[in-house]
Design a protein around this motif. Structure first.
Motif, PDB file in Angstrom:
ATOM      1  N   ILE A 114      29.485  -2.458  35.699  1.00  0.00           N
ATOM      2  CA  ILE A 114      30.971  -3.331  35.817  1.00  0.00           C
ATOM      3  C   ILE A 114      30.079  -4.409  37.052  1.00  0.00           C
ATOM      4  CG2 ILE A 114      32.463  -2.758  35.961  1.00  0.00           C
ATOM      5  CD1 ILE A 114      33.023  -1.983  38.883  1.00  0.00           C
ATOM      6  N   ILE A 115      30.822  -5.843  36.735  1.00  0.00           N
ATOM      7  CA  ILE A 115      30.726  -6.552  37.789  1.00  0.00           C
ATOM      8  C   ILE A 115      31.664  -6.978  38.108  1.00  0.00           C
ATOM      9  CG2 ILE A 115      29.786  -9.113  38.461  1.00  0.00           C
ATOM     10  CD1 ILE A 115      27.543  -8.582  36.457  1.00  0.00           C
ATOM     11  N   ILE A 116      31.633  -6.958  39.925  1.00  0.00           N
ATOM     12  CA  ILE A 116      32.784  -7.747  40.653  1.00  0.00           C
ATOM     13  C   ILE A 116      32.676  -8.806  41.158  1.00  0.00           C
ATOM     14  CG2 ILE A 116      33.893  -4.784  40.982  1.00  0.00           C
ATOM     15  CD1 ILE A 116      32.624  -5.423  43.999  1.00  0.00           C
ATOM     16  N   CYS A 117      33.852  -9.567  41.656  1.00  0.00           N
ATOM     17  CA  CYS A 117      34.042 -11.557  41.624  1.00  0.00           C
ATOM     18  C   CYS A 117      35.182 -11.277  42.374  1.00  0.00           C
ATOM     19  CB  CYS A 117      33.606 -11.550  40.595  1.00  0.00           C
ATOM     20  SG  CYS A 117      33.387 -13.719  40.593  1.00  0.00           S
ATOM     21  N   HIS A 118      34.632 -12.479  43.153  1.00  0.00           N
ATOM     22  CA  HIS A 118      35.956 -12.431  44.080  1.00  0.00           C
ATOM     23  C   HIS A 118      35.517 -14.321  44.672  1.00  0.00           C
ATOM     24  CE1 HIS A 118      34.091 -11.613  47.839  1.00  0.00           C
ATOM     25  NE2 HIS A 118      34.903 -12.626  48.549  1.00  0.00           N
ATOM     26  N   ASN A 119      36.434 -15.302  44.773  1.00  0.00           N
ATOM     27  CA  ASN A 119      36.206 -16.544  45.495  1.00  0.00           C
ATOM     28  C   ASN A 119      36.600 -16.451  46.732  1.00  0.00           C
ATOM     29  OD1 ASN A 119      39.442 -16.350  44.746  1.00  0.00           O
ATOM     30  ND2 ASN A 119      39.376 -18.640  45.225  1.00  0.00           N
ATOM     31  N   HIS A 120      35.569 -17.598  47.088  1.00  0.00           N
ATOM     32  CA  HIS A 120      35.595 -18.298  49.097  1.00  0.00           C
ATOM     33  C   HIS A 120      36.610 -19.347  48.950  1.00  0.00           C
ATOM     34  CE1 HIS A 120      33.578 -14.778  51.276  1.00  0.00           C
ATOM     35  NE2 HIS A 120      34.438 -14.373  50.870  1.00  0.00           N
ATOM     36  N   PRO A 121      38.318 -20.020  48.844  1.00  0.00           N
ATOM     37  CA  PRO A 121      38.578 -20.766  48.888  1.00  0.00           C
ATOM     38  C   PRO A 121      37.807 -21.664  50.395  1.00  0.00           C
ATOM     39  CG  PRO A 121      40.028 -19.598  48.688  1.00  0.00           C
ATOM     40  CD  PRO A 121      39.115 -18.747  49.028  1.00  0.00           C
ATOM     41  N   SER A 122      36.861 -21.042  51.233  1.00  0.00           N
ATOM     42  CA  SER A 122      37.306 -22.001  52.513  1.00  0.00           C
ATOM     43  C   SER A 122      35.794 -22.574  51.900  1.00  0.00           C
ATOM     44  CB  SER A 122      36.432 -20.848  53.607  1.00  0.00           C
ATOM     45  OG  SER A 122      35.341 -19.414  53.190  1.00  0.00           O
ATOM     46  N   PHE A 149      40.775 -11.709  42.548  1.00  0.00           N
ATOM     47  CA  PHE A 149      39.456 -10.788  42.520  1.00  0.00           C
ATOM     48  C   PHE A 149      39.749 -10.577  40.950  1.00  0.00           C
ATOM     49  CE2 PHE A 149      37.626  -6.405  42.720  1.00  0.00           C
ATOM     50  CZ  PHE A 149      36.521  -6.524  43.572  1.00  0.00           C
ATOM     51  N   LYS A 150      38.665 -10.180  40.100  1.00  0.00           N
ATOM     52  CA  LYS A 150      38.100  -9.891  38.957  1.00  0.00           C
ATOM     53  C   LYS A 150      37.083  -9.341  38.871  1.00  0.00           C
ATOM     54  CE  LYS A 150      39.429 -14.490  37.504  1.00  0.00           C
ATOM     55  NZ  LYS A 150      39.696 -15.407  36.674  1.00  0.00           N
ATOM     56  N   VAL A 151      36.638  -8.142  37.968  1.00  0.00           N
ATOM     57  CA  VAL A 151      35.887  -7.748  37.280  1.00  0.00           C
ATOM     58  C   VAL A 151      35.262  -7.593  35.764  1.00  0.00           C
ATOM     59  CG1 VAL A 151      35.721  -5.373  36.946  1.00  0.00           C
ATOM     60  CG2 VAL A 151      36.791  -5.609  38.820  1.00  0.00           C
ATOM     61  N   VAL A 152      34.489  -7.931  35.339  1.00  0.00           N
ATOM     62  CA  VAL A 152      33.614  -8.009  34.158  1.00  0.00           C
ATOM     63  C   VAL A 152      33.473  -6.925  33.973  1.00  0.00           C
ATOM     64  CG1 VAL A 152      31.734  -8.604  33.073  1.00  0.00           C
ATOM     65  CG2 VAL A 152      32.612 -10.649  34.787  1.00  0.00           C
ATOM     66  N   LEU A 153      33.659  -5.887  32.977  1.00  0.00           N
ATOM     67  CA  LEU A 153      33.794  -4.825  32.216  1.00  0.00           C
ATOM     68  C   LEU A 153      32.913  -5.155  31.498  1.00  0.00           C
ATOM     69  CD1 LEU A 153      37.495  -4.382  31.712  1.00  0.00           C
ATOM     70  CD2 LEU A 153      36.036  -3.004  33.389  1.00  0.00           C
ATOM     71  N   MET A 154      31.868  -3.600  31.022  1.00  0.00           N
ATOM     72  CA  MET A 154      30.735  -4.445  30.203  1.00  0.00           C
ATOM     73  C   MET A 154      30.478  -2.662  29.594  1.00  0.00           C
ATOM     74  SD  MET A 154      28.344  -6.364  32.380  1.00  0.00           S
ATOM     75  CE  MET A 154      28.457  -5.461  33.634  1.00  0.00           C
ATOM     76  N   ILE A 176      39.097  -8.877  33.642  1.00  0.00           N
ATOM     77  CA  ILE A 176      40.259  -8.770  33.905  1.00  0.00           C
ATOM     78  C   ILE A 176      40.188  -9.076  35.469  1.00  0.00           C
ATOM     79  CG2 ILE A 176      40.227  -6.187  35.061  1.00  0.00           C
ATOM     80  CD1 ILE A 176      42.842  -5.862  33.879  1.00  0.00           C
ATOM     81  N   GLU A 177      41.355  -9.725  36.010  1.00  0.00           N
ATOM     82  CA  GLU A 177      41.848 -10.063  37.478  1.00  0.00           C
ATOM     83  C   GLU A 177      42.781  -9.182  37.737  1.00  0.00           C
ATOM     84  OE1 GLU A 177      43.065 -13.924  39.006  1.00  0.00           O
ATOM     85  OE2 GLU A 177      44.713 -12.902  38.941  1.00  0.00           O
ATOM     86  N   ILE A 178      42.294  -8.494  39.209  1.00  0.00           N
ATOM     87  CA  ILE A 178      42.773  -7.167  39.537  1.00  0.00           C
ATOM     88  C   ILE A 178      43.679  -7.382  40.667  1.00  0.00           C
ATOM     89  CG2 ILE A 178      41.675  -5.460  40.809  1.00  0.00           C
ATOM     90  CD1 ILE A 178      41.543  -4.843  38.901  1.00  0.00           C
ATOM     91  N   SER A 179      43.335  -8.490  41.186  1.00  0.00           N
ATOM     92  CA  SER A 179      44.407  -8.879  42.177  1.00  0.00           C
ATOM     93  C   SER A 179      44.255 -10.185  42.860  1.00  0.00           C
ATOM     94  CB  SER A 179      44.478  -8.409  44.097  1.00  0.00           C
ATOM     95  OG  SER A 179      43.415  -8.513  44.090  1.00  0.00           O
ATOM     96  N   ASN A 180      45.323 -11.146  43.049  1.00  0.00           N
ATOM     97  CA  ASN A 180      45.353 -12.330  43.182  1.00  0.00           C
ATOM     98  C   ASN A 180      46.014 -12.891  44.860  1.00  0.00           C
ATOM     99  OD1 ASN A 180      46.245 -15.088  43.405  1.00  0.00           O
ATOM    100  ND2 ASN A 180      46.867 -15.329  41.614  1.00  0.00           N
ATOM    101  N   GLY A 181      45.414 -13.339  45.810  1.00  0.00           N
ATOM    102  CA  GLY A 181      46.256 -13.988  47.178  1.00  0.00           C
ATOM    103  C   GLY A 181      46.931 -14.730  48.217  1.00  0.00           C
ATOM    104  N   GLY A 182      45.952 -14.177  49.022  1.00  0.00           N
ATOM    105  CA  GLY A 182      46.104 -15.381  50.423  1.00  0.00           C
ATOM    106  C   GLY A 182      45.430 -16.733  49.822  1.00  0.00           C
ATOM    107  N   ILE A 183      45.103 -17.546  51.067  1.00  0.00           N
ATOM    108  CA  ILE A 183      44.235 -18.364  51.234  1.00  0.00           C
ATOM    109  C   ILE A 183      42.602 -17.210  51.932  1.00  0.00           C
ATOM    110  CG2 ILE A 183      43.839 -20.649  52.745  1.00  0.00           C
ATOM    111  CD1 ILE A 183      46.445 -20.692  53.221  1.00  0.00           C
TER     112      ILE A 183
END
Length: 148
Positions: A92-100, A48-53, A63-70
């Motif tokens: 801010i723009i918040i963002c995360h990825n979906h490994p699935s 989970f990351k945040v773009v600061l503007m 900035i990366e706020i957290s790093n988790g599991g699958i």
């Protein structure tokens, strides 16, 4: 007897760049985030990351706020806003990825977005978007889909 209390120091140092990065639309933010995402891990685990503007939508940093599991990652909203406030961020723009590889936001994604939106409104920090990225370069924008 004097009480001993820790001294708190808050600092923020900006590195001026010759060509500032401005976000005008969700695709701009997605492209920037893909550039700064570890492509070796984007399909392995959630982050989970945040773009600061600033007020002009010029990017101050990511900035990366957290790093988790699958299947998920825990986001402490207090840490997110501590960083935003410390850097005098106004958007801010918040963002995360979906490994699935699925772009559909989960109910947990929607609840987290609502929680962050409520906190951002209270602090006068604009939540401009929440993006979900997948490994093939596609993305989902909460703002583009009227979920903000």
């Amino acid at each position: 007897m004097k009480n001993k209390v820790n001294e708190i120091k808050i600092s923020y140092k900006s590195k001026e760049t010759k060509t500032p990065c401005k976000i005008n639309r969700s695709a701009d933010a997605a492209n920037l985030l893909f550039e700064h995402w570890n492509q070796d891990t984007i399909e392995l685990h959630e982050s989970f990351k945040v773009v600061l503007m600033n007020n002009s939508n010029i990017v101050k940093g990511i900035i990366e706020i957290s790093n988790g599991g699958i299947a998920g990652t825990l986001v402490d909203v207090r840490i997110l806003f501590a960083v935003a406030l410390k850097t005098l961020t106004t958007g801010i723009i918040i963002c995360h990825n979906h490994p699935s590889g699925t772009l559909k936001p989960s109910e947990a994604d929607k609840r987290l977005t609502t929680k962050i939106k409520q906190a951002s409104e209270f602090l006068d920090i604009k939540l401009l978007d929440h993006l979900i990225l997948i490994f093939d370069g596609a993305f989902y924008s909460f703002a583009d889909n009227n979920l903000l």
